[in-house]
Design a protein around this motif. Structure first.
Motif, PDB file in Angstrom:
ATOM      1  N   VAL A   1      54.594   6.372  68.104  1.00 24.78           N
ATOM      2  CA  VAL A   1      55.898   7.146  68.489  1.00 24.78           C
ATOM      3  C   VAL A   1      56.204   8.276  67.447  1.00 24.78           C
ATOM      4  O   VAL A   1      56.508   9.532  67.707  1.00 24.78           O
ATOM      5  N   LEU A   2      56.384   7.835  66.132  1.00 24.67           N
ATOM      6  CA  LEU A   2      56.578   8.941  65.263  1.00 24.67           C
ATOM      7  C   LEU A   2      55.680  10.117  65.220  1.00 24.67           C
ATOM      8  O   LEU A   2      55.936  11.181  64.904  1.00 24.67           O
ATOM      9  N   GLU A   3      54.351   9.490  65.146  1.00 26.15           N
ATOM     10  CA  GLU A   3      53.056  10.455  65.050  1.00 26.15           C
ATOM     11  C   GLU A   3      53.298  11.423  66.437  1.00 26.15           C
ATOM     12  O   GLU A   3      53.065  12.624  66.369  1.00 26.15           O
ATOM     13  N   THR A   4      53.197  10.652  67.457  1.00 26.77           N
ATOM     14  CA  THR A   4      53.200  11.605  68.482  1.00 26.77           C
ATOM     15  C   THR A   4      54.321  12.538  68.973  1.00 26.77           C
ATOM     16  O   THR A   4      54.053  13.570  69.467  1.00 26.77           O
ATOM     17  N   TYR A   5      55.532  12.087  68.409  1.00 30.94           N
ATOM     18  CA  TYR A   5      56.635  12.933  68.693  1.00 30.94           C
ATOM     19  C   TYR A   5      57.092  13.864  67.554  1.00 30.94           C
ATOM     20  O   TYR A   5      58.111  14.269  67.321  1.00 30.94           O
ATOM     21  N   ARG A   6      55.993  13.693  66.281  1.00 29.43           N
ATOM     22  CA  ARG A   6      56.163  14.435  65.271  1.00 29.43           C
ATOM     23  C   ARG A   6      57.700  14.360  64.618  1.00 29.43           C
ATOM     24  O   ARG A   6      58.481  15.311  64.067  1.00 29.43           O
ATOM     25  N   ILE A   7      57.989  12.828  64.421  1.00 31.32           N
ATOM     26  CA  ILE A   7      59.384  12.601  64.028  1.00 31.32           C
ATOM     27  C   ILE A   7      58.913  11.999  62.481  1.00 31.32           C
ATOM     28  O   ILE A   7      58.294  11.037  62.447  1.00 31.32           O
ATOM     29  N   SER A   8      59.628  12.539  61.641  1.00 32.20           N
ATOM     30  CA  SER A   8      59.204  11.839  60.064  1.00 32.20           C
ATOM     31  C   SER A   8      59.985  10.686  59.858  1.00 32.20           C
ATOM     32  O   SER A   8      60.942  10.246  60.478  1.00 32.20           O
ATOM     33  N   GLN A   9      59.460  10.013  58.975  1.00 33.39           N
ATOM     34  CA  GLN A   9      59.817   8.513  58.733  1.00 33.39           C
ATOM     35  C   GLN A   9      61.467   9.036  57.945  1.00 33.39           C
ATOM     36  O   GLN A   9      62.254   8.123  58.097  1.00 33.39           O
ATOM     37  N   ASN A  10      61.579   9.795  57.233  1.00 33.89           N
ATOM     38  CA  ASN A  10      62.621  10.200  56.384  1.00 33.89           C
ATOM     39  C   ASN A  10      63.617  10.485  57.662  1.00 33.89           C
ATOM     40  O   ASN A  10      64.839  10.128  57.325  1.00 33.89           O
ATOM     41  N   ARG A  11      63.344  11.268  58.608  1.00 39.36           N
ATOM     42  CA  ARG A  11      64.252  11.536  59.541  1.00 39.36           C
ATOM     43  C   ARG A  11      64.942  10.339  60.393  1.00 39.36           C
ATOM     44  O   ARG A  11      66.149  10.252  60.578  1.00 39.36           O
ATOM     45  N   LEU A  12      64.123   9.637  60.766  1.00 41.90           N
ATOM     46  CA  LEU A  12      64.562   8.345  61.321  1.00 41.90           C
ATOM     47  C   LEU A  12      65.396   7.653  60.320  1.00 41.90           C
ATOM     48  O   LEU A  12      66.361   6.823  60.710  1.00 41.90           O
TER      49      LEU A  12
ATOM     50  N   THR B   1      67.343  -4.400  64.641  1.00 39.49           N
ATOM     51  CA  THR B   1      66.891  -3.314  64.220  1.00 39.49           C
ATOM     52  C   THR B   1      66.305  -2.431  65.344  1.00 39.49           C
ATOM     53  O   THR B   1      66.210  -1.285  65.145  1.00 39.49           O
ATOM     54  N   ILE B   2      65.409  -2.988  65.961  1.00 45.11           N
ATOM     55  CA  ILE B   2      64.736  -2.387  67.228  1.00 45.11           C
ATOM     56  C   ILE B   2      65.581  -1.637  68.111  1.00 45.11           C
ATOM     57  O   ILE B   2      65.581  -0.642  68.356  1.00 45.11           O
ATOM     58  N   VAL B   3      66.781  -2.437  68.272  1.00 39.98           N
ATOM     59  CA  VAL B   3      67.947  -1.611  69.228  1.00 39.98           C
ATOM     60  C   VAL B   3      68.502  -0.545  68.421  1.00 39.98           C
ATOM     61  O   VAL B   3      68.443   0.613  68.999  1.00 39.98           O
ATOM     62  N   GLU B   4      68.647  -0.561  67.203  1.00 42.44           N
ATOM     63  CA  GLU B   4      69.060   0.603  66.349  1.00 42.44           C
ATOM     64  C   GLU B   4      67.791   1.627  66.445  1.00 42.44           C
ATOM     65  O   GLU B   4      68.425   2.884  66.487  1.00 42.44           O
TER      66      GLU B   4
ATOM     67  N   ALA C   1      68.390   5.547  67.788  1.00 45.84           N
ATOM     68  CA  ALA C   1      68.381   6.644  66.920  1.00 45.84           C
ATOM     69  C   ALA C   1      67.011   7.659  67.367  1.00 45.84           C
ATOM     70  O   ALA C   1      67.299   8.815  67.634  1.00 45.84           O
ATOM     71  N   LEU C   2      66.108   6.988  68.126  1.00 44.49           N
ATOM     72  CA  LEU C   2      64.979   7.902  68.598  1.00 44.49           C
ATOM     73  C   LEU C   2      65.726   8.485  69.913  1.00 44.49           C
ATOM     74  O   LEU C   2      65.378   9.676  70.245  1.00 44.49           O
ATOM     75  N   LYS C   3      66.591   7.802  70.629  1.00 47.98           N
ATOM     76  CA  LYS C   3      67.189   8.396  71.748  1.00 47.98           C
ATOM     77  C   LYS C   3      67.752   9.861  71.609  1.00 47.98           C
ATOM     78  O   LYS C   3      67.838  10.956  72.185  1.00 47.98           O
TER      79      LYS C   3
ATOM     80  N   ALA D   1      62.190   7.669  72.643  1.00 41.98           N
ATOM     81  CA  ALA D   1      62.851   6.587  72.693  1.00 41.98           C
ATOM     82  C   ALA D   1      62.195   5.568  73.680  1.00 41.98           C
ATOM     83  O   ALA D   1      61.756   4.466  73.696  1.00 41.98           O
ATOM     84  N   ARG D   2      61.961   6.441  75.179  1.00 41.20           N
ATOM     85  CA  ARG D   2      61.451   5.644  76.290  1.00 41.20           C
ATOM     86  C   ARG D   2      59.990   5.227  76.038  1.00 41.20           C
ATOM     87  O   ARG D   2      59.554   4.164  76.438  1.00 41.20           O
ATOM     88  N   ALA D   3      59.314   6.171  75.246  1.00 39.50           N
ATOM     89  CA  ALA D   3      57.840   5.714  74.842  1.00 39.50           C
ATOM     90  C   ALA D   3      58.011   4.727  73.981  1.00 39.50           C
ATOM     91  O   ALA D   3      56.902   3.531  74.004  1.00 39.50           O
ATOM     92  N   PHE D   4      58.651   4.468  72.952  1.00 43.13           N
ATOM     93  CA  PHE D   4      58.836   3.283  72.039  1.00 43.13           C
ATOM     94  C   PHE D   4      59.120   2.167  72.810  1.00 43.13           C
ATOM     95  O   PHE D   4      58.357   0.950  72.453  1.00 43.13           O
ATOM     96  N   VAL D   5      59.916   1.948  73.757  1.00 39.26           N
ATOM     97  CA  VAL D   5      60.473   0.820  74.528  1.00 39.26           C
ATOM     98  C   VAL D   5      59.159   0.233  75.274  1.00 39.26           C
ATOM     99  O   VAL D   5      58.818  -0.830  75.445  1.00 39.26           O
TER     100      VAL D   5
END
Length: 83
Positions: free
Chosen positions: A11-22, A47-50, A54-56, A63-67
């Motif tokens: 999900v982080l790679e696909t949606y280009r969300i950095s580890q730092n941003r998360l 933590t998975i809930v959190e 955060a992704l949402k 967030a939907r893709a992660f779930v």
């Protein structure tokens, strides 16, 4: 690789969300996210809930893709009458 770890990495790679941003959204150190993505540590169920929350905020599609990646089609299988 753990299922949650793989889902998060994808999900982080696909949606280009950095580890730092998360990490900033979760108010944690970036090294924790790094360890999850590198499969060095498994996030707890809480933590998975959190992570999902955060992704949402960052991207509801992420967030939907992660779930979906983490849980799969668990609800669809039940709705199809199997079991």
């Amino acid at each position: 690789m753990g299922r949650a770890n793989q889902a998060l990495k994808e999900v982080l790679e696909t949606y280009r969300i950095s580890q730092n941003r998360l990490a900033v959204m979760l108010e944690i150190d970036r090294s924790a996210v790094f360890k999850w993505v590198r499969d060095q540590r498994e996030p707890s169920s809480e933590t998975i809930v959190e992570i999902t929350k955060a992704l949402k905020q960052l991207n509801p599609d992420a967030a939907r893709a992660f779930v979906q990646l983490y849980l799969g089609d668990i609800l669809e299988d039940e709705a199809g009458g199997e079991g």
